[in-house]
Design a protein around this motif. Structure first.
Motif, PDB file in Angstrom:
ATOM      1  N   HIS A  77       0.826  -1.195   0.000  1.00 50.65           N
ATOM      2  CA  HIS A  77       0.000   0.000   0.000  1.00 50.65           C
ATOM      3  C   HIS A  77       0.869   1.257   0.000  1.00 50.65           C
ATOM      4  O   HIS A  77       2.029   1.223   0.404  1.00 50.65           O
ATOM      5  CB  HIS A  77      -0.918  -0.002   1.220  1.00 50.65           C
ATOM      6  N   ASP A  78       0.292   2.342  -0.459  1.00 54.51           N
ATOM      7  CA  ASP A  78       1.044   3.595  -0.538  1.00 54.51           C
ATOM      8  C   ASP A  78       1.421   4.125   0.839  1.00 54.51           C
ATOM      9  O   ASP A  78       2.534   4.631   1.041  1.00 54.51           O
ATOM     10  CB  ASP A  78       0.223   4.667  -1.270  1.00 54.51           C
ATOM     11  N   VAL A  79       0.489   4.058   1.774  1.00 52.12           N
ATOM     12  CA  VAL A  79       0.683   4.578   3.129  1.00 52.12           C
ATOM     13  C   VAL A  79       0.151   3.555   4.125  1.00 52.12           C
ATOM     14  O   VAL A  79      -0.883   2.921   3.880  1.00 52.12           O
ATOM     15  CB  VAL A  79      -0.053   5.929   3.319  1.00 52.12           C
ATOM     16  N   SER A 106       6.949   1.612   3.095  1.00 50.14           N
ATOM     17  CA  SER A 106       5.939   2.635   2.828  1.00 50.14           C
ATOM     18  C   SER A 106       5.915   3.615   3.997  1.00 50.14           C
ATOM     19  O   SER A 106       6.188   3.242   5.143  1.00 50.14           O
ATOM     20  CB  SER A 106       4.556   2.003   2.663  1.00 50.14           C
ATOM     21  N   PRO A 107       5.578   4.871   3.748  1.00 53.39           N
ATOM     22  CA  PRO A 107       5.493   5.833   4.851  1.00 53.39           C
ATOM     23  C   PRO A 107       4.404   5.444   5.834  1.00 53.39           C
ATOM     24  O   PRO A 107       3.358   4.902   5.442  1.00 53.39           O
ATOM     25  CB  PRO A 107       5.187   7.164   4.152  1.00 53.39           C
ATOM     26  N   ARG A 360      -8.588  15.041   6.411  1.00 53.57           N
ATOM     27  CA  ARG A 360      -7.364  15.427   7.112  1.00 53.57           C
ATOM     28  C   ARG A 360      -6.316  14.316   7.016  1.00 53.57           C
ATOM     29  O   ARG A 360      -5.125  14.576   6.794  1.00 53.57           O
ATOM     30  CB  ARG A 360      -7.682  15.729   8.581  1.00 53.57           C
ATOM     31  N   TYR A 361      -6.762  13.071   7.203  1.00 54.30           N
ATOM     32  CA  TYR A 361      -5.828  11.949   7.070  1.00 54.30           C
ATOM     33  C   TYR A 361      -5.325  11.830   5.634  1.00 54.30           C
ATOM     34  O   TYR A 361      -4.133  11.554   5.400  1.00 54.30           O
ATOM     35  CB  TYR A 361      -6.500  10.641   7.501  1.00 54.30           C
ATOM     36  N   ALA A 366      -0.991  12.325   1.662  1.00 51.82           N
ATOM     37  CA  ALA A 366      -0.483  12.923   0.426  1.00 51.82           C
ATOM     38  C   ALA A 366       0.823  13.678   0.685  1.00 51.82           C
ATOM     39  O   ALA A 366       1.747  13.650  -0.138  1.00 51.82           O
ATOM     40  CB  ALA A 366      -1.534  13.855  -0.178  1.00 51.82           C
ATOM     41  N   MET A 367       0.909  14.349   1.827  1.00 51.67           N
ATOM     42  CA  MET A 367       2.140  15.070   2.159  1.00 51.67           C
ATOM     43  C   MET A 367       3.308  14.103   2.327  1.00 51.67           C
ATOM     44  O   MET A 367       4.415  14.347   1.823  1.00 51.67           O
ATOM     45  CB  MET A 367       1.945  15.874   3.438  1.00 51.67           C
TER      46      MET A 367
END
Length: 376
Positions: A77-79, A106-107, A360-361, A366-367
């Motif tokens: 997953h991306d995050v 992943s972050p 918000r999450y 995205a950041m």
């Protein structure tokens, strides 16, 4: 830009606040942004049958062999969003979470559901390492952020405050003169919930007409049941009898499915949160009570102080039955007080719905993705 989220948490059918929180956030993230998707690595005591399509793997406590495949699934997953409580991961103070976090590429966003004001040396070390291994850490109140920065060695720029999401508000129940007022506490039962002090407080309102009813809803916490049996519940039963409150206090022993719980909340005139701990950073019960626009009486734990000080509730000292009783009497009898609390609860709830919180999450995710190095 679409984003995929990997969640590490307890998850339904596990019956706990983190599981409910994760399911709500997952649903809000995947419905508010078309194309976004999510999968869950469910934290369990032992592997069970996977009967929910979004649950794609399990992390079994005390099973090191499940750590590597769990990390591999999350990294697809991306995050990764990790729900953190000391008690849900293996090892002393949940230290077994750290090797898994070190495996992730992943972050990571870690959501801190408890920030202790007086942590042990080891609890402090574990939380500091959890935050160090994450790209961002979320707390749900400014009080929790202040405490985290004051008591722990963490990077301030990693800490973000995102409130606990609230479900859609329910129509309020209007108290008619012939009605019997309902005071409600719900959630998993165990020492630290402060129910004994709430029961003592009922003595102050036992002579009101009509007589109020205090409903204590929820089964005993599974870990408490394993370690102590029903000792706490039996202690509460004994206190009700000793104080002569058998006609005023009732217990709903089952774990309530959401529809049934919603109906019970709708009936309530006051929600009572008598928690013992001064360190409770967040309370899902408080959030649900506000979402239902209910007047709240709560002890002075950080989430309640920050949320209720504008007028949605009354704050009382910890472990103080007479103070709880006095607050109950005020809310049930003082003209206009409950109506004003209802109006302020409605205002708060409308600014913290799950779709707003999910955005918000998503912005935080995205950041973090924007900071990732671009593949050559």
């Amino acid at each position: 830009m679409t984003i995929s989220y990997g969640f590490l948490s307890t998850y339904p059918p596990t019956q706990c606040g983190l599981a409910t929180f994760t399911a709500s956030l997952l649903r809000a993230l995947t419905t508010s942004a078309p194309g976004d998707r999510a999968g869950v690595v469910r934290v369990v005591d032992s592997p069970t049958y996977l009967d929910r399509p979004e649950v794609i793997a399990q992390l079994a406590l005390h099973s090191p062999a499940s750590e590597e495949p769990a990390a591999a699934v999350l990294d697809r997953h991306d995050v990764v969003i990790v729900q953190h409580e000391y008690g849900i991961y293996g090892g002393a103070d949940g230290v077994d979470l750290l090797p898994l976090l070190r495996r992730l590429r992943s972050p990571v966003i870690v959501v801190l559901h408890t920030v202790l004001g007086r942590p042990s040396t080891h609890q402090k070390l574990v939380l500091e390492q959890v935050v160090a291994l994450a790209g961002a850490a979320v707390v749900m109140t400014e009080a929790a952020r202040t405490l985290l920065l004051a008591e722990y060695d963490v990077a301030p720029d990693k800490i973000t405050v995102i409130p606990h999401g609230t479900p859609e508000g329910r129509p309020p129940r209007r108290l008619e003169p012939s009605d019997r007022p309902v005071i409600l506490t719900w959630g998993l039962l165990g020492p630290g919930k402060g129910i004994e002090w709430a029961i003592s407080g009922m003595r102050a309102v036992r002579h009101l007409v009509p007589r109020p009813q205090y409903v204590i809803a929820g089964r005993t916490h599974p870990k408490v049941l394993t370690e102590q049996g029903e000792a706490y519940r039996l202690k509460l039963y004994a206190r009700v009898r000793a104080l002569g409150l058998a006609g005023l206090v009732t217990f709903e022993r089952a774990y309530l499915e959401q529809d049934r719980l919603d109906r019970l909340i709708e009936r309530a005139d006051v929600v009572l949160l008598p928690y013992d701990s001064p360190d409770q950073a967040t309370s899902g019960v408080l959030v649900e009570a506000l979402a239902a626009y209910k007047p709240v009486i709560a002890t002075t734990f950080p989430h309640a102080v920050e949320t209720l000080s504008s007028g949605a509730g009354v704050l009382v000292p910890h472990r103080d039955g007479p103070a709880i009783g006095a607050a109950l009497k005020r809310v049930l009898t003082e003209p206009g007080l409950a109506a004003g609390m209802h109006a302020e609860a409605k205002r708060i709830a409308q600014h913290s719905g799950w779709p707003v919180v999910a955005q918000r999450y998503r912005g935080l995710a995205a950041m973090l993705l924007s900071r990732m190095p671009v593949p050559l």
